[in-house]
Design a protein around this motif. Structure first.
Motif, PDB file in Angstrom:
ATOM      1  N   GLY A  74       0.842  -1.195   0.000  1.00 14.37           N
ATOM      2  CA  GLY A  74       0.000   0.000   0.000  1.00 14.37           C
ATOM      3  C   GLY A  74       0.873   1.240   0.000  1.00 14.37           C
ATOM      4  O   GLY A  74       2.097   1.163  -0.127  1.00 14.37           O
ATOM      5  N   HIS A  78       1.277  -0.724   5.129  1.00 20.17           N
ATOM      6  CA  HIS A  78       0.333  -1.835   5.048  1.00 20.17           C
ATOM      7  C   HIS A  78       0.331  -2.542   3.698  1.00 20.17           C
ATOM      8  O   HIS A  78       0.532  -1.927   2.667  1.00 20.17           O
ATOM      9  N   ARG A  80      -1.845  -5.007   1.080  1.00 19.91           N
ATOM     10  CA  ARG A  80      -3.188  -5.510   0.799  1.00 19.91           C
ATOM     11  C   ARG A  80      -3.079  -6.913   0.208  1.00 19.91           C
ATOM     12  O   ARG A  80      -2.181  -7.201  -0.573  1.00 19.91           O
ATOM     13  N   TYR A  82      -4.823 -10.102  -1.833  1.00 22.85           N
ATOM     14  CA  TYR A  82      -5.871 -10.477  -2.783  1.00 22.85           C
ATOM     15  C   TYR A  82      -5.879 -11.988  -2.971  1.00 22.85           C
ATOM     16  O   TYR A  82      -4.843 -12.600  -3.241  1.00 22.85           O
ATOM     17  N   GLU A  87     -10.219  -8.717  -2.562  1.00 19.69           N
ATOM     18  CA  GLU A  87      -9.401  -8.236  -1.452  1.00 19.69           C
ATOM     19  C   GLU A  87      -9.873  -8.869  -0.137  1.00 19.69           C
ATOM     20  O   GLU A  87     -11.039  -8.791   0.221  1.00 19.69           O
ATOM     21  N   THR A  89      -7.838  -8.503   2.802  1.00 14.70           N
ATOM     22  CA  THR A  89      -6.911  -7.925   3.788  1.00 14.70           C
ATOM     23  C   THR A  89      -7.468  -7.988   5.208  1.00 14.70           C
ATOM     24  O   THR A  89      -6.755  -8.391   6.130  1.00 14.70           O
ATOM     25  N   ARG A  93      -7.683 -11.344   9.083  1.00 17.97           N
ATOM     26  CA  ARG A  93      -7.036 -10.875  10.316  1.00 17.97           C
ATOM     27  C   ARG A  93      -7.729 -11.256  11.612  1.00 17.97           C
ATOM     28  O   ARG A  93      -7.502 -10.643  12.637  1.00 17.97           O
TER      29      ARG A  93
END
Ligand code: DC
Length: 224
Positions: A74, A78, A80, A82, A87, A89, A93
């Motif tokens: 990013g 951060h 990202r 895919y 996406e 991201t 988490r």
């Protein structure tokens, strides 16, 4: 000390501060941050969504052949993530996805596929790779290897503080038990278990701040 295009590896258990420290080190050096855990999490997400039985190696193998993973840096630190162009991201988490990732990561077919992808991503160097086996298996020839550790109690305390900061609830004992369970699973598996490479610099971050660890690493890395 390191040459152009160097590879730096940072391995260690969850909650050792690895992610924050790896991202910061990569940003300071102007290197790409390679989050290998994110890749195991993304595969875990797909396994869960499709309801794949991990004992069914044929289906698992077919799924892996038809999986496309991309990590896109990013504008800030951060990355990202895919999965098949979607996406994921944030979806990867969660604590639950961490456990699923730990399970799928014990499978040789998953490790072979992701190790191959990670080596591709590190081909040109200038990479800080973070994970469990980046110094031992993925990049055994890395220029600089670190193994970051911290006591389970300290890691549980940090995790609780993170959750509370996000306005979520946190049960210290439950988190501590989860950490111990995942450590045990990650370090006793047959394939690429969590362990320091013989030539890794071991850092116990229990009593060090993030800035102190990053400063120490920069000193060890020298002029990239
Ligand atoms: O670092 P993390 O919490 O995002 O990693 C999630 C899980 O993925 C972890 O429990 C073990 C697995 N993993 C692995 O086996 N090898 C790696 N290089 C990175 C992660």
């Amino acid at each position: 000390m390191t040459k152009q295009g160097a590879i730096i590896t940072i391995d260690g258990p969850s909650g050792s501060g690895k992610s924050t420290i790896s991202k910061r080190l990569a940003a300071k050096l102007g290197y790409t941050f390679l989050d290998t855990g994110a890749m195991y999490r993304a595969v875990g997400l797909k396994v869960e969504r499709l309801g794949i039985d991990l004992a069914d190696t044929e289906t698992l193998g077919r799924m892996l052949d038809n999986t496309e993973l991309r990590l896109v840096p990013g504008t800030d630190e951060h990355v990202r993530v895919y999965l098949d162009n979607e996406e994921v991201t944030l979806a990867i988490r969660t604590a639950a996805m961490g456990l699923v990732a730990s399970k799928v990561s014990a499978h040789p077919a998953v490790r072979t596929k992701l190790t191959h992808l990670q080596r591709e991503m590190g081909r040109k160097g200038r990479v800080v790779a973070e994970g469990r086996d980046t110094g031992t298996v993925v990049f055994p020839e890395a220029d600089c290897k670190f193994f970051l550790d911290a006591s389970p109690d300290e890691r549980a305390r940090r995790r609780c503080a993170q959750l509370l900061e996000k306005g979520q609830t946190a049960d210290y004992e439950e988190i501590l038990a989860q950490i111990k369970k995942r450590d045990h699973a990650d370090s006793t598996r047959t394939h690429a278990p969590l362990k320091p490479a013989a030539d890794a610099v071991i850092i116990d971050s229990s009593t060090m701040s993030i800035d102190e660890v990053v400063a120490y690493m920069l000193e060890r890395v020298g002029d990239p």
